[in-house]
Scaffold this motif. Structure first.
Motif, mmCIF file in Angstrom:
data_model
loop_
_atom_site.group_PDB
_atom_site.id
_atom_site.type_symbol
_atom_site.label_atom_id
_atom_site.label_comp_id
_atom_site.label_asym_id
_atom_site.label_seq_id
_atom_site.Cartn_x
_atom_site.Cartn_y
_atom_site.Cartn_z
ATOM 1 N N LEU A 168 -43.820 2.554 -21.403
ATOM 2 C CA LEU A 168 -42.665 1.749 -21.003
ATOM 3 C C LEU A 168 -41.772 1.414 -22.186
ATOM 4 N N GLN A 169 -42.383 1.217 -23.348
ATOM 5 C CA GLN A 169 -41.587 0.910 -24.526
ATOM 6 C C GLN A 169 -40.735 2.110 -24.932
ATOM 7 N N SER A 170 -41.316 3.305 -24.910
ATOM 8 C CA SER A 170 -40.535 4.498 -25.256
ATOM 9 C C SER A 170 -39.445 4.755 -24.221
ATOM 10 N N SER A 171 -39.733 4.487 -22.948
ATOM 11 C CA SER A 171 -38.720 4.635 -21.906
ATOM 12 C C SER A 171 -37.589 3.631 -22.092
ATOM 13 N N TYR A 172 -37.946 2.405 -22.441
ATOM 14 C CA TYR A 172 -36.940 1.368 -22.691
ATOM 15 C C TYR A 172 -36.059 1.748 -23.871
ATOM 16 N N GLN A 173 -36.649 2.261 -24.944
ATOM 17 C CA GLN A 173 -35.875 2.646 -26.125
ATOM 18 C C GLN A 173 -34.920 3.800 -25.813
ATOM 19 N N SER A 174 -35.418 4.803 -25.069
ATOM 20 C CA SER A 174 -34.547 5.938 -24.749
ATOM 21 C C SER A 174 -33.413 5.511 -23.811
ATOM 22 N N ALA A 175 -33.694 4.606 -22.866
ATOM 23 C CA ALA A 175 -32.641 4.115 -21.981
ATOM 24 C C ALA A 175 -31.605 3.317 -22.767
ATOM 25 N N LYS A 176 -32.060 2.570 -23.757
ATOM 26 C CA LYS A 176 -31.148 1.790 -24.599
ATOM 27 C C LYS A 176 -30.220 2.719 -25.391
ATOM 28 N N VAL A 177 -30.777 3.807 -25.933
ATOM 29 C CA VAL A 177 -29.973 4.770 -26.691
ATOM 30 C C VAL A 177 -28.951 5.444 -25.778
ATOM 31 N N ARG A 178 -29.384 5.833 -24.575
ATOM 32 C CA ARG A 178 -28.453 6.461 -23.623
ATOM 33 C C ARG A 178 -27.327 5.504 -23.237
ATOM 34 N N GLN A 179 -27.674 4.221 -23.037
ATOM 35 C CA GLN A 179 -26.664 3.234 -22.669
ATOM 36 C C GLN A 179 -25.657 3.036 -23.800
ATOM 37 N N GLU A 180 -26.122 2.995 -25.047
ATOM 38 C CA GLU A 180 -25.209 2.844 -26.185
ATOM 39 C C GLU A 180 -24.308 4.064 -26.331
ATOM 40 N N ASP A 181 -24.861 5.263 -26.120
ATOM 41 C CA ASP A 181 -24.040 6.474 -26.182
ATOM 42 C C ASP A 181 -22.971 6.471 -25.105
ATOM 43 N N MET A 182 -23.343 6.048 -23.908
ATOM 44 C CA MET A 182 -22.379 5.997 -22.810
ATOM 45 C C MET A 182 -21.280 4.970 -23.113
ATOM 46 N N LYS A 183 -21.657 3.838 -23.685
ATOM 47 C CA LYS A 183 -20.676 2.810 -24.038
ATOM 48 C C LYS A 183 -19.708 3.341 -25.088
ATOM 49 N N LYS A 184 -20.224 4.085 -26.082
ATOM 50 C CA LYS A 184 -19.353 4.664 -27.110
ATOM 51 C C LYS A 184 -18.394 5.688 -26.512
#
Length: 141
Positions: A36-52
């Motif tokens: 779950l931690q690795s999934s949370y981290q990857s989702a966070k990275v995807r969300q930041e990329d989408m925001k950029k």
């Protein structure tokens, strides 16, 4: 040929010193983080990329770069090691995480542990100025 008069040290002052930093555990090298931690981290990275991408499409390609530069500048301002830890309020406001209330806000506060020892301000400043080695805040026994 004359040898240099400086003492070689690693970048950041981190070295495998069991007397200062404690014994190194091999378990963390073998077993990865929780799924779950690795999934949370990857989702966070995807969300930041989408925001950029959204900011680049809306305001131009230079705006996300300017925001990233501002975040790097703001993240460098810290309080000296001591009783009051750095809060990084400006960085949280810049990233938009000021309103987020996660489990780390109310669980696992390191200052409430039995093994917590107060920060040595002099050692922290010596590490920051490059006069000493080791972590700036060795807070666990």
């Amino acid at each position: 040929m004359e040898s240099p008069k400086t003492i070689p040290h690693e970048i950041g002052g981190l070295r495998n010193d069991p007397l200062r930093n404690g014994l190194h555990g091999v378990k963390s090298d073998i077993i990865g983080s929780h799924p779950l931690q690795s999934s949370y981290q990857s989702a966070k990275v995807r969300q930041e990329d989408m925001k950029k991408k959204i900011l680049a499409n809306t305001y131009g390609a230079a705006f996300p770069l300017k925001m990233e530069l501002d975040c790097q500048i703001i993240s460098k301002f810290q309080r000296p090691p001591g009783a009051i830890p750095s809060s990084f309020l400006g960085l949280e406001a810049m990233n938009g995480t000021l309103e987020d209330f996660g489990f780390q806000d109310y669980l696992n506060d390191p200052r409430e542990l039995e093994s917590f020892r107060p920060v040595d301000m002099h050692h922290g400043m010596e590490v920051r100025l490059g006069m000493s080695k080791g972590p700036a805040c060795p807070s666990f026994i």
